[in-house]
Design a protein around this motif. Structure first.
Motif, short mmCIF file in Angstrom:
data_model
loop_
_atom_site.label_atom_id
_atom_site.label_comp_id
_atom_site.label_asym_id
_atom_site.label_seq_id
_atom_site.Cartn_x
_atom_site.Cartn_y
_atom_site.Cartn_z
N UNK A 184 -26.66 30.53 -11.23
CA UNK A 184 -26.54 31.96 -10.95
C UNK A 184 -26.74 32.28 -9.48
N UNK A 185 -27.43 31.39 -8.75
CA UNK A 185 -27.71 31.62 -7.35
C UNK A 185 -26.73 30.90 -6.43
N UNK A 186 -26.10 29.85 -6.95
CA UNK A 186 -25.28 29.00 -6.08
C UNK A 186 -23.79 29.27 -6.19
N UNK A 187 -23.34 29.91 -7.26
CA UNK A 187 -21.93 30.19 -7.40
C UNK A 187 -21.08 28.94 -7.54
N UNK A 188 -21.65 27.88 -8.10
CA UNK A 188 -20.90 26.65 -8.32
C UNK A 188 -21.36 26.02 -9.63
N UNK A 189 -20.44 25.31 -10.29
CA UNK A 189 -20.81 24.71 -11.57
C UNK A 189 -21.65 23.45 -11.36
N UNK A 190 -22.16 22.92 -12.46
CA UNK A 190 -23.08 21.79 -12.38
C UNK A 190 -22.42 20.56 -11.78
N UNK A 191 -21.18 20.26 -12.21
CA UNK A 191 -20.53 19.06 -11.71
C UNK A 191 -20.36 19.10 -10.19
N UNK A 192 -19.94 20.27 -9.66
CA UNK A 192 -19.74 20.39 -8.22
C UNK A 192 -21.08 20.28 -7.48
N UNK A 193 -22.12 20.93 -8.00
CA UNK A 193 -23.43 20.89 -7.35
C UNK A 193 -24.01 19.48 -7.38
N UNK A 194 -23.87 18.80 -8.51
CA UNK A 194 -24.41 17.45 -8.66
C UNK A 194 -23.71 16.49 -7.71
N UNK A 195 -22.39 16.61 -7.61
CA UNK A 195 -21.65 15.73 -6.71
C UNK A 195 -22.00 16.02 -5.25
N UNK A 196 -22.13 17.30 -4.92
CA UNK A 196 -22.50 17.67 -3.55
C UNK A 196 -23.87 17.11 -3.19
N UNK A 197 -24.81 17.20 -4.12
CA UNK A 197 -26.15 16.67 -3.89
C UNK A 197 -26.13 15.16 -3.71
N UNK A 198 -25.34 14.47 -4.53
CA UNK A 198 -25.28 13.01 -4.46
C UNK A 198 -24.77 12.54 -3.11
N UNK A 199 -23.88 13.31 -2.51
CA UNK A 199 -23.25 12.90 -1.26
C UNK A 199 -23.99 13.44 -0.04
N UNK A 200 -24.50 14.68 -0.14
CA UNK A 200 -25.03 15.37 1.03
C UNK A 200 -26.54 15.61 1.02
#
Length: 338
Positions: A184-200
């Motif tokens: 609700x705070x990030x405006x992105x779904x779980x898959x996108x957030x999880x992948x972004x975290x894994x890389x960045x």
């Protein structure tokens, strides 16, 4: 078939990438991204190449290899000191108790607070076993070989150790916990957030995540139900961690709400009970089923074997000796397979 654990090499990129594509998401330490995996292997290569026995921010990648065919069928990782370059965030589940004299009632509210309490701990993670090999105790070999590695390089690890278990993921690959809270705070779904975290890394969490405690009563029913629960495929891993002495102490993953298990490093059973001994003979006459390791840093290997106590050391089964590449008079570390 005989399997052994060995240190990852630069040639394992394709093996890691193929396994990463099979994880089904929610697996931060094994993203299906070649650039991220190459960076992980480079970091592991540097860790195996540093010979000083001192605590530093390092990562070690281990591989499960079929001795007969050379096929790689699994992987696991160790992190020596989390939270040194990016904050290591967890949610801490706590309770606020309030009493109203006028109503004559006491209210207890559960709250999630963003915390970096586990910063500086070591971590065991990144364990993945190929679906075609999930029998014969190979998951146990992958998991517990990490503790023998720690025992062999104890000064390079912290006094507290943690393991993050993947949380509940629905059939569409989404996370009820993420959807009900952080999404609700990030405006992105779980898959996108999880992948972004894994890389960045986690920094975007620090930038955008609300810092105030969150009352769980304000979350959706699905999000509340997922708090502190492992993915169904991770229940066996949770039991294995508990058997080693890890406990869930109300810390959970900020992405999927899965439990974070913690222990004192020297109290982990496989580390505490591991013994070193000299091989006095190699034969096929049986013994106690054990995990046996040899070698330092990049030469580390671990395999299942049969061990018998002898007057001046141990007798090791021939298949294990062959898998480890050891002979008589060499020193090994061993612990029972329980």
């Amino acid at each position: 078939m005989t399997f052994r654990i060995r240190a990852a090499t630069d040639d394992d990129l394709q093996h890691l990438y193929e396994m990463a594509k099979l994880t089904g998401g929610g697996f931060t330490n094994l993203p299906p991204d070649r650039r991220a995996l190459r960076a992980k292997l480079d970091r592991s290569h540097a860790a195996f190449g540093r010979d000083e026995d001192s605590l530093s921010d390092e990562a070690f990648v281990l591989m499960l290899e079929n001795v007969e065919t050379g096929e790689v069928r699994g992987t696991s990782q160790l992190f020596t000191q989390v939270g040194q370059h990016h904050p290591f965030y967890s949610y801490r589940l706590g309770t606020l108790t309030q009493h109203s004299r006028e109503l004559g009632r006491t209210f207890r509210a559960e709250m999630l607070s963003l915390a970096t309490d586990l910063e500086g701990s070591s971590e065991v993670g990144g364990l993945f076993l190929h679906p075609g090999e999930r029998a014969g105790g190979l998951g146990l070999l992958l998991a517990r070989s990490r503790y023998l590695f720690i025992a062999s390089h104890r000064p390079r690890f912290a006094d507290r150790i943690l393991a993050e278990l993947r949380g509940i993921i629905d059939e569409a690959g989404g996370s009820p916990f993420w959807d009900g809270l952080a999404g609700r705070f990030f405006g992105m779904n779980f898959q996108d957030a999880d992948q972004f975290n894994a890389i960045n890394g986690h920094q975007f969490i620090a930038d955008l995540m609300p810092k105030h405690p969150i009352y769980t009563a304000m979350l959706s029913e699905g999000a509340r139900a997922a708090i502190g629960l492992p993915h169904p495929n991770g229940r066996a891993a949770m039991r294995m961690l508990e058997h080693e002495g890890f406990a869930y102490e109300n810390y959970l993953d900020i992405f999927d709400g899965g439990p974070t298990m913690t222990a004192r490093t020297d109290h982990v059973r496989s580390i505490r009970e591991a013994r070193t001994a000299r091989i006095v003979a190699i034969d096929r006459d049986g013994g106690v089923e054990s995990l046996v390791s040899v070698g330092r840093l990049g030469d580390f290997r671990c395999a299942f074997g049969l061990v018998r106590e002898a007057a001046d050391g141990i007798v090791l089964s021939a298949d294990c000796a062959r898998a480890l590449g050891v002979g008589e008079d060499e020193q090994v570390r061993h612990v029972g397979r329980w």
